[in-house]
Each structure stands twice: as structure tokens, then as C-alpha cells.
Design a protein around this motif. Structure first.
Motif, PDB file in Angstrom:
ATOM      1  N   LYS A 246     -85.293 -10.335 -62.112  1.00  0.00           N
ATOM      2  CA  LYS A 246     -86.074 -11.030 -63.133  1.00  0.00           C
ATOM      3  C   LYS A 246     -85.409 -10.949 -64.506  1.00  0.00           C
ATOM      4  CE  LYS A 246     -90.299  -9.504 -64.110  1.00  0.00           C
ATOM      5  NZ  LYS A 246     -91.761  -9.306 -63.984  1.00  0.00           N
TER       6      LYS A 246
ATOM      7  N   ASP B 150     -91.757 -13.871 -60.287  1.00  0.00           N
ATOM      8  CA  ASP B 150     -92.618 -12.849 -59.691  1.00  0.00           C
ATOM      9  C   ASP B 150     -92.142 -12.389 -58.325  1.00  0.00           C
ATOM     10  OD1 ASP B 150     -94.492 -12.307 -61.661  1.00  0.00           O
ATOM     11  OD2 ASP B 150     -95.777 -13.976 -61.102  1.00  0.00           O
TER      12      ASP B 150
ATOM     13  N   PRO C 291     -90.551  -6.662 -56.852  1.00  0.00           N
ATOM     14  CA  PRO C 291     -91.799  -7.439 -56.906  1.00  0.00           C
ATOM     15  C   PRO C 291     -92.836  -6.860 -55.958  1.00  0.00           C
ATOM     16  CG  PRO C 291     -90.071  -8.671 -55.785  1.00  0.00           C
ATOM     17  CD  PRO C 291     -89.411  -7.476 -56.382  1.00  0.00           C
TER      18      PRO C 291
ATOM     19  N   LYS D 106     -98.785 -11.049 -60.409  1.00  0.00           N
ATOM     20  CA  LYS D 106     -98.793 -12.488 -60.684  1.00  0.00           C
ATOM     21  C   LYS D 106     -98.459 -12.781 -62.145  1.00  0.00           C
ATOM     22  CE  LYS D 106    -100.496 -13.596 -56.562  1.00  0.00           C
ATOM     23  NZ  LYS D 106     -99.785 -14.434 -55.583  1.00  0.00           N
TER      24      LYS D 106
ATOM     25  N   SER E 215     -93.843 -11.622 -68.900  1.00  0.00           N
ATOM     26  CA  SER E 215     -94.310 -11.012 -67.656  1.00  0.00           C
ATOM     27  C   SER E 215     -93.955  -9.532 -67.564  1.00  0.00           C
ATOM     28  CB  SER E 215     -93.732 -11.760 -66.451  1.00  0.00           C
ATOM     29  OG  SER E 215     -92.343 -11.515 -66.300  1.00  0.00           O
TER      30      SER E 215
END
Length: 453
Positions: A102, A97, A230, A382, A151
């Protein structure tokens, strides 16, 4: 990488375009080969056979001096992998996060897991401990990649489209895993007679092929997806130190969302049951029902393609009656199917195939809809941290189920009592979910609920 300024066709900033969603779907295609061919079909019976060769006259092996029934070793290894995942997954989520890379983090986890899967080629003779260790690495790395992968879901589509996107992703997984399994089925059915191949050798190479498939198709999302900055900025310094510190903050903040916790508890319970049935179905079919691989493997292949339609079908049902009611209905179906499994006669093909088809119909939809529901209960920014907790009981990482299964078998000496004991997970999980006010939970997390739940 795709253009960092890409937006949806409707012009809504932040949501993915069709190409990026397709890249996301293809990671399901990639990882389902490991999930289907390795975890669901071949590794349980294969590693159990290797363990039995290493067992003493009492049918026990002694890893680290602990007496373990050979038939329980695989389920205990699964439970150990989940115990270790309890620590690893939330930390990788916290790191993801606050990472500007990522996507690369997801791929790194995938490549480590794929390498460990390929190395299972060396699990031969009585090397059950080597097989157990390699599976631990592969399963934990797999789960870590899934945390990061999940995510991405909130950035792919708005809330009212998310059930559909999640269901399509699951359907890609079933087709991808099904195609790889189809190749293994051909080898199982044709190899022994045509080429003199041993079934154990076919299983070993099929397991390794899942690693190759996983690594190869992971390249597709790497090319088609993109990183986003992020929301709370990029973390600096030692990522592990930051990850553990952020995990502590996340757990403290999670107490402010009791309804999200309630949903998560319900999911962890009923999905533990789902994953245990999937994980140990092959072992149940071979050890208790006395079905040969030539029956078992094609049946599980059939389940993959039935599950493709089941995932899309339950997604369509959710559009009409809401995702929560659809998931609850699927859990009732799971309970009935486990009761049926308890009464299945040994060496009878048709009843087993009928039960497997029923599992396929409810398998993908119950998981896809649970995933999309949970994505709406997470505060923005999150996603990976919360999915790190969620994935503790998702996609082959069940914990209490395999432990209960192994204990019941070791105490009662019956796989039938072991399988029927899993009903408790579905009953308790469904009861918890039924009492969670989902719309209020979504609002409490700061998100906008879809029109129909």
C-alpha cells in the motif's frame, strides 16, 4: 522500511510508533506544496490568463466544440477531474485495502501527479487544453494518493488520540506548503524589479516547483512508514478487475451502515463548499477584487501559517467540547466569512487580509476533525475503500461547488454572486451533520467511540 514488528510505546500492537507517525505527517508536508502553490494560488489565474489568450472575440474558447467562457474554464476542469475521480478513487481504495504494498501504491500515485505538475511548464502561449489535461492527470493522481494516505490513519493511533494525530498532520501540511509558497512570494515580490522576470513566468516555475517538492518529500514516508498485511488477505490477478468487483461489494455493504452514509453525505456537501472557496479564492481576488499578485500571494502565504495554529487550536477545542460541536461551529464561521467576501470592496487590501485570516483559523481544523471522525465510522479493513469515497470531495477535488461557481458567473457575469452562492453547501452540510448520531454510528461500524464527541 521500518521494522515490521514495531509497536507503540505503550506496547499496543498494530498502532504506529512516533517515527512512523512522523513519516505520515511528512506526506502532508509533501503534497501540500501542490495543493497550496499550484491549486490554491497560481494555476487558477495562470490557466485563466492562458485561456483568455486563446479566446475568440466573444471571450469564449471551444474545447471539443463546446463554447466555454474563458473565466469559467478552470472551474469546469476542476469539476471534470472530480467527475473522473468518482470512478477512480473508490477503485484505488479497493485495490489498496487488499494490497501488501500500500505504501508503494501511494508513492506511485504521488510521482505520477508530481510529473504532470512539472510538465505544466509547457503550458505557455494559448495552450490552455494542454494545461487542462495535465491538471486533470495531476489532480486525479493527487487524490488517488490521498485515498491511500488517509487509510493509514486508523493504524496510527487509538480513537481517543486520532483527532490530535489528524490535526498535527494538517499542521505539517500548512507549514510545508507555506514554506514553498514563501519562496514563490519572494520571487513575485523581488523578481520583476531585480531580475526583470515576468509575473506569468514566475507563476509557471512556481507551479513546476510544487511538483518537484511533492516528489522529493514523498521519499520521507517511503523510508519511515511500513506496510501491514491486509486484514482480508492479498488480492491476486488483474488489480483493476479486482478493484471494480470489490467496489461493487463495498457499495452493497455500505448500505448496512446508513449512519456512516449520512455523515459522508453531510461531509461531501459542506467540504465541497470549503474546497471551492480555497480553489477559487485567487481567481476571485484577481478578477473581482482587482488585487495584484503582490498582494494576493503574500496573503495566501499568511493563511498557511494562520491555518497551522488554527488546526492545532481547533484540535484543542475538540478535546474540550468534542469534535462534532467544533466542526459545526467552524461551519457557522464559514458562512459568515462568505457573506463578508460578497461585500468586500475592490482594491482594498486590509478587508481582504482580515477575511483571509478568518479563513485560516477555521480551515485546517474543520477538515482535520472531519477526517478523524470519518476514520471511526469505517469497518476495520475497509479504510482505503471508504476513504476512496470520502476523498471525492476532499483537498481540491470539489465538484458541485466549482460547477455552481462557473455557472453563476457565466449566467450573472459576477464573481460576487458566484462566491455567495456557495453558502448553500455550508447550510445544508451542517444541517445533515447535526442530525447524525455519531456515537451510535461508530458503534454500528464495530468500533469503540472516544469518551468525548
Amino acid at each position: 522500511m521500518a521494522d515490521l514488528t514495531a509497536a507503540t510505546a505503550t506496547g499496543a500492537p498494530g498502532y504506529a510508533d512516533r517515527g512512523e507517525r512522523t513519516g505520515w505527517y511528512f506526506y502532508e508536508w509533501a503534497n501540500h506544496g501542490f495543493y497550496t502553490v499550484c491549486v490554491t494560488v497560481f494555476l487558477g489565474p495562470y490557466l485563466t490568463a492562458v485561456t483568455e489568450r486563446a479566446a475568440d472575440a466573444h471571450g469564449l474558447v471551444h474545447p471539443l466544440g463546446i463554447p466555454v467562457a474563458a473565466g469559467s474554464f478552470f472551474s469546469y476542469v476542476v469539476s471534470l477531474s472530480v467527475f473522473l475521480s468518482v470512478f477512480a478513487l473508490p477503485v484505488i481504495g479497493a485495490i489498496a485495502d487488499r494490497s501488501a504494498r500500500k505504501l508503494e501504491l501511494m508513492a506511485a500515485c504521488a510521482f505520477v501527479g508530481a510529473a504532470a505538475t512539472i510538465l505544466l511548464l509547457f503550458c505557455i502561449g494559448d495552450r490552455y487544453l494542454l494545461g487542462g489535461v495535465l491538471f486533470l492527470v495531476a489532480n486525479i493522481a493527487y487524490s488517488m494518493s490521498i485515498v491511500v494516505y488517509y487509510s493509514f490513519l486508523p493504524q496510527l493511533a487509538p480513537p481517543d488520540k486520532r483527532d490530535s494525530v489528524s490535526s498535527i498532520g494538517w499542521s505539517y501540511g500548512y507549514v510545508g506548503g507555506g514554506l514553498l509558497l514563501a519562496l514563490a512570494v519572494v520571487a513575485v515580490l523581488v523578481g520583476p524589479a531585480a531580475f526583470g522576470w515576468q509575473t506569468a513566468e514566475i507563476a509557471r516555475w512556481a507551479i513546476a516547483s510544487a511538483g518537484v517538492w511533492w516528489a522529493g518529500f514523498t521519499i520521507v514516508p517511503l523510508v519511515m512508514m511500513r506496510n501491514r498485511s491486509p486484514l482480508e488477505g492479498v488480492a491476486h490477478g488483474n488489480p483493476l478487475v479486482f478493484g471494480f468487483k470489490q467496489l461493487g461489494r463495498t457499495l452493497a455493504e455500505l448500505r448496512a451502515f446508513p449512519l456512516t452514509i449520512a455523515f459522508l453525505v453531510g461531509f461531501l456537501i459542506y467540504n465541497d463548499g470549503i474546497q471551492t472557496v480555497i480553489l477559487l479564492a485567487a481567481q476571485y481576488g484577481t478578477a473581482e477584487l482587482k488585487l495584484p499578485q503582490t498582494v494576493l500571494v503574500p496573503t495566501i502565504l499568511m493563511v498557511q501559517f494562520v491555518a497551522f495554529f488554527g488546526a492545532l487550536g481547533l484540535g484543542a477545542v475538540a478535546k474540550r467540547i468534542g469534535a462534532v460541536k467544533t466542526v459545526l461551529g467552524s461551519l457557522v464561521a464559514w458562512i459568515l466569512l462568505i457573506v463578508l467576501a460578497f461585500f468586500l470592496p475592490a482594491s482594498q487590501i486590509v478587508p481582504f487580509v482580515a477575511m483571509a485570516a478568518g479563513i485560516g483559523l477555521v480551515l485546517g481544523g474543520s477538515q482535520a476533525l472531519s477526517r478523524s471522525l470519518f476514520s471511526q465510522l469505517i469497518p476495520a479493513g475497509k479504510e482505503a475503500e471508504y476513504f476512496g469515497i470520502y476523498v471525492i470531495s476532499d483537498k481540491g477535488t470539489s465538484w458541485l461547488g466549482p460547477l455552481l461557481f462557473g455557472l453563476v458567473f457565466q449566467l450573472a457575469g459576477s464573481y460576487r454572486f458566484a462566491i455567495v452562492s456557495l453558502i448553500v453547501f455550508f447550510v445544508v452540510g451542517a444541517a445533515v451533520l447535526a442530525f447524525v448520531p455519531i456515537r451510535r454510528a461508530i458503534l454500528a461500524a464495530g468500533n469503540t467511540p472516544p469518551d468525548l464527541l
